[in-house]
Each structure stands twice: as structure tokens, then as C-alpha cells.
Scaffold this motif. Structure first.
Motif, short mmCIF file in Angstrom:
data_model
loop_
_atom_site.label_atom_id
_atom_site.label_comp_id
_atom_site.label_asym_id
_atom_site.label_seq_id
_atom_site.Cartn_x
_atom_site.Cartn_y
_atom_site.Cartn_z
N ALA A 25 0.60 -0.89 0.18
CA ALA A 25 -0.49 0.39 0.24
C ALA A 25 0.81 0.87 0.35
O ALA A 25 2.00 0.74 0.21
N VAL A 26 0.52 2.21 -0.57
CA VAL A 26 1.46 3.62 -0.51
C VAL A 26 0.88 4.99 0.15
O VAL A 26 -0.08 4.52 0.14
N LEU A 27 1.41 5.18 1.02
CA LEU A 27 0.95 6.00 1.80
C LEU A 27 1.08 7.42 1.65
O LEU A 27 1.84 7.81 0.93
N GLY A 28 -0.14 7.85 2.14
CA GLY A 28 -0.43 9.88 2.43
C GLY A 28 0.78 10.24 2.78
O GLY A 28 1.39 9.84 3.73
N ALA A 29 0.16 11.15 3.24
CA ALA A 29 1.55 12.17 3.34
C ALA A 29 0.19 13.69 4.19
O ALA A 29 0.75 14.18 4.76
N GLU A 30 -1.21 12.69 4.63
CA GLU A 30 -2.50 13.73 5.16
C GLU A 30 -1.42 13.87 6.92
O GLU A 30 -1.22 12.77 7.82
N ALA A 31 -1.19 14.75 7.77
CA ALA A 31 -0.88 15.17 9.20
C ALA A 31 -1.78 14.97 10.02
O ALA A 31 -3.00 14.98 9.72
N GLY A 32 -1.19 14.11 10.70
CA GLY A 32 -2.59 14.18 12.09
C GLY A 32 -1.34 14.15 13.53
O GLY A 32 -0.26 15.09 13.23
N THR A 33 -2.21 13.60 14.64
CA THR A 33 -1.14 13.11 15.48
C THR A 33 -0.73 12.25 16.37
O THR A 33 -1.97 11.48 16.82
N VAL A 34 0.57 11.90 16.47
CA VAL A 34 0.56 10.55 16.96
C VAL A 34 1.11 11.24 18.48
O VAL A 34 1.68 11.54 19.46
N GLU A 35 0.00 10.52 19.39
CA GLU A 35 0.15 10.32 20.96
C GLU A 35 1.17 9.69 21.17
O GLU A 35 2.24 8.96 20.86
N ARG A 36 2.00 10.21 22.03
CA ARG A 36 2.50 9.66 22.87
C ARG A 36 2.52 9.16 24.89
O ARG A 36 1.58 10.15 24.88
N LEU A 37 2.56 7.79 24.76
CA LEU A 37 2.40 6.75 25.63
C LEU A 37 3.65 6.44 26.50
O LEU A 37 4.16 6.92 26.09
N GLY A 38 2.84 6.64 28.08
CA GLY A 38 3.63 5.69 28.76
C GLY A 38 3.09 4.54 29.29
O GLY A 38 2.14 4.04 29.03
N VAL A 39 4.22 3.73 30.57
CA VAL A 39 2.78 2.52 31.13
C VAL A 39 2.40 2.15 32.23
O VAL A 39 3.33 3.09 32.77
N GLU A 40 1.89 2.02 33.00
CA GLU A 40 1.59 1.72 34.54
C GLU A 40 1.90 1.02 34.75
O GLU A 40 0.66 0.18 34.38
N VAL A 41 2.05 0.45 35.72
CA VAL A 41 2.31 -1.10 35.98
C VAL A 41 1.33 -1.53 37.33
O VAL A 41 1.26 -0.44 37.83
N LEU A 42 0.41 -2.11 36.59
CA LEU A 42 -0.72 -2.95 37.80
C LEU A 42 -0.31 -4.01 38.46
O LEU A 42 -0.44 -4.28 39.57
N GLU A 43 0.71 -4.80 37.91
CA GLU A 43 0.69 -5.95 38.44
C GLU A 43 2.51 -6.77 37.84
O GLU A 43 2.87 -7.08 36.80
N VAL A 44 3.48 -7.03 38.45
CA VAL A 44 4.36 -7.89 38.17
C VAL A 44 4.31 -9.59 38.24
O VAL A 44 4.23 -10.01 39.29
N LEU A 45 4.61 -10.24 37.13
CA LEU A 45 4.71 -11.48 37.48
C LEU A 45 5.85 -12.09 36.66
O LEU A 45 6.67 -11.36 36.77
N ALA A 46 5.91 -13.67 37.11
CA ALA A 46 7.33 -13.96 36.95
C ALA A 46 7.00 -14.89 35.14
O ALA A 46 6.36 -14.32 34.94
N HIS A 47 8.35 -14.77 35.08
CA HIS A 47 8.22 -14.63 33.67
C HIS A 47 9.96 -15.32 32.94
O HIS A 47 10.65 -15.82 34.79
N ASP A 48 10.18 -16.63 32.73
CA ASP A 48 11.14 -17.75 32.48
C ASP A 48 12.50 -16.62 32.45
O ASP A 48 12.59 -16.43 31.02
N PRO A 49 13.62 -16.17 32.94
CA PRO A 49 14.43 -15.22 32.53
C PRO A 49 15.22 -16.40 31.70
O PRO A 49 16.10 -15.74 30.46
N ALA A 50 15.01 -17.73 31.53
CA ALA A 50 15.35 -18.83 29.97
C ALA A 50 15.09 -18.55 28.77
O ALA A 50 15.75 -18.98 27.90
#
Length: 269
Positions: A25-50
């Protein structure tokens, strides 16, 4: 809870045409707004470090994860934060990549072998294989569009038939830069949420929110600071995003990360 602020994102969204089967698909050049976001941590879960995480998806309460590296690649399923209840390893020389759930199946990519493996969702046993050209990185499924979305580490997203794995279209992802379309390369692990695709950006702590029909970046998410400095020293890059169905939350992790984080996206500034 802790709020992790985002990087300054480029302001604009491109308008363009949808993907046409067999061509970008070919991109156009109409301008809009790109939001800038962060993350709010709600919970920390275990993950396999390997686990060298390449794909992550949550479906019906089961977390599916694909991992990479030759001789260490696998696909596994189990409760979020718990031990996998099912695991299947890939034989060398296959290097596992992204995964996605499609009905009763799980599709798994490989990096350079050009092989996609369809697996039984319950047992993860191999059902069949399909081939594709180029590299396989990330994969997700848009059921309402009846298509898979696949990345290869470039700025290109390829659309594929979820039954045959045949290519049915493609789009180049970009955001404006001084009025010109700036390609956003390094698209890695993907997550489809409705009409939107979220993409980890390789070798960064950034995630892009993308309109895949136009190839337009609509938000840039800064997920830096999730790991402590000591954890970061032993880990690799952020790579793993799974939407929590029925909520506005996501699970985030990375390659060789000891933790997984349940987060929600918040404005930053």
C-alpha cells in the motif's frame, strides 16, 4: 503502581490507501497527531529468565509464548506468571519467532528458514507447515478481517491468509518527518487489537500503535524502566506484548526477562 513516561513522539499520522493483494500500500502525507504514551504498571508476574521471547498472546486465560535461539526455541502454553502446562521444542536448526492463535490452531514463525508451523492449540503438536519468502519476526491475527499480520524486521507488514499462509497484501509503516513519510523499521513482535496493530521496535523500549490499513503510526509508547538496573544487565531487549481480552491492559515482557508486567497505557508528557 508506577507511571513510566514516554519519549517525545513525532506528531503526525499518514493517510493512504489500503493494502492491495500482492503489492505494498502507498502512504499519503496527510498530517495528524501521533500520541505519546507511557505505561502504568498494575502487576508484576514471574517470567522464565531463560526464555528468549519472540511471541506472546493471551487467549481464554491461557498465555501462549514462542521463544527463539537455535537449540532453545519452543512454543509453550500455561497460566500467566505460572509454569507452562504444555511445551514443545523446535529441533535445530530452526530458530523460533512470533506466534498467534487462530481458532483451534497456533501459527509459529521461524527466523530464516522460511517455514511457518501450524500447531494444535490444545497440545501444540505440529499439524502442517507452510513456506514463505524472507524472514519471520512477529505475527498476529485480525479475525474480523480474516487475515494474519506479519513482520520481518523492516518497516513492512505483510498480510496473509490464516488458512493457507499465502500473502494477500502488504503495507509499509511510516510516520511523517518534516512533511515526508519516515519509515519505521525494526518492527518485531506484533499484537492485533481490533483494527490496530501494536509492534515492538527491535533494540528499543518503544512500542508503536499502527493503523495497518494505512501503514500509519498513531501512537508511540515508551516502556522503558520496567526492569531494575541489575535485571537489565542480565536481560535482552523488550519483546513481547499481549492484550488482556476484555480490558485496556497488556502483558509486557522481553527476551531473557525475569518478570512480566501487566500494564495499561497512559498519556505521558
Amino acid at each position: 503502581m508506577r507511571v513510566l513516561t514516554g519519549l517525545l513522539a513525532v506528531a503526525a499520522v499518514l493517510a493512504g490507501c489500503g493494502a492491495v493483494p500482492g503489492q505494498d500500500a502507498v502512504l499519503g502525507a496527510e498530517a495528524g497527531t501521533v500520541e505519546r504514551l507511557g505505561v502504568e504498571v498494575l502487576e508484576v508476574l514471574a517470567h522464565d529468565p531463560a526464555a528468549f521471547t519472540q511471541g506472546l498472546e493471551l487467549a481464554d486465560g491461557v498465555l501462549y509464548e514462542g521463544t527463539g535461539l537455535v537449540g532453545r526455541s519452543s512454543v509453550r502454553a500455561g497460566p500467566p506468571g505460572g509454569e507452562p502446562t504444555v511445551r514443545v521444542d523446535l529441533p535445530p536448526p530452526l530458530f523460533g519467532e512470533g506466534i498467534t492463535v487462530v481458532g483451534s490452531s497456533v501459527w509459529q514463525l521461524t527466523w530464516k528458514a522460511g517455514i511457518a508451523i501450524e500447531r494444535d492449540r490444545a497440545t501444540l503438536a505440529e499439524r502442517r507447515r507452510a513456506t514463505y519468502r524472507g524472514e519471520g519476526w512477529g505475527l498476529c491475527h485480525q479475525p474480523h478481517r480474516d487475515r494474519l499480520v506479519m513482520s520481518d524486521g523492516s518497516a513492512r507488514l505483510t498480510f496473509r491468509d490464516p488458512r493457507t499462509f499465502a500473502e494477500v497484501g502488504a503495507v509499509t509503516v511510516a510516520s511523517p518527518d518534516d512533511g515526508a513519510g519516515r519509515e519505521r523499521r525494526g518492527l518485531n513482535e506484533l499484537e492485533c487489537v481490533g483494527d490496530t496493530v501494536y509492534a515492538n521496535v527491535w533494540q528499543s523500549d518503544r512500542i508503536l500503535r499502527i493503523d495497518p490499513d494505512r501503514g500509519a503510526v498513531t501512537a508511540e509508547i515508551d516502556a522503558s524502566g520496567l526492569l531494575t538496573p541489575d535485571e537489565r544487565a542480565e536481560a535482552d531487549v523488550l519483546n513481547g506484548i499481549a492484550a488482556v481480552p476484555g480490558t485496556d491492559q497488556f502483558l509486557l515482557t522481553g527476551k531473557l526477562w525475569p518478570s512480566m508486567f501487566r500494564v495499561k497505557l497512559v498519556p505521558s508528557g
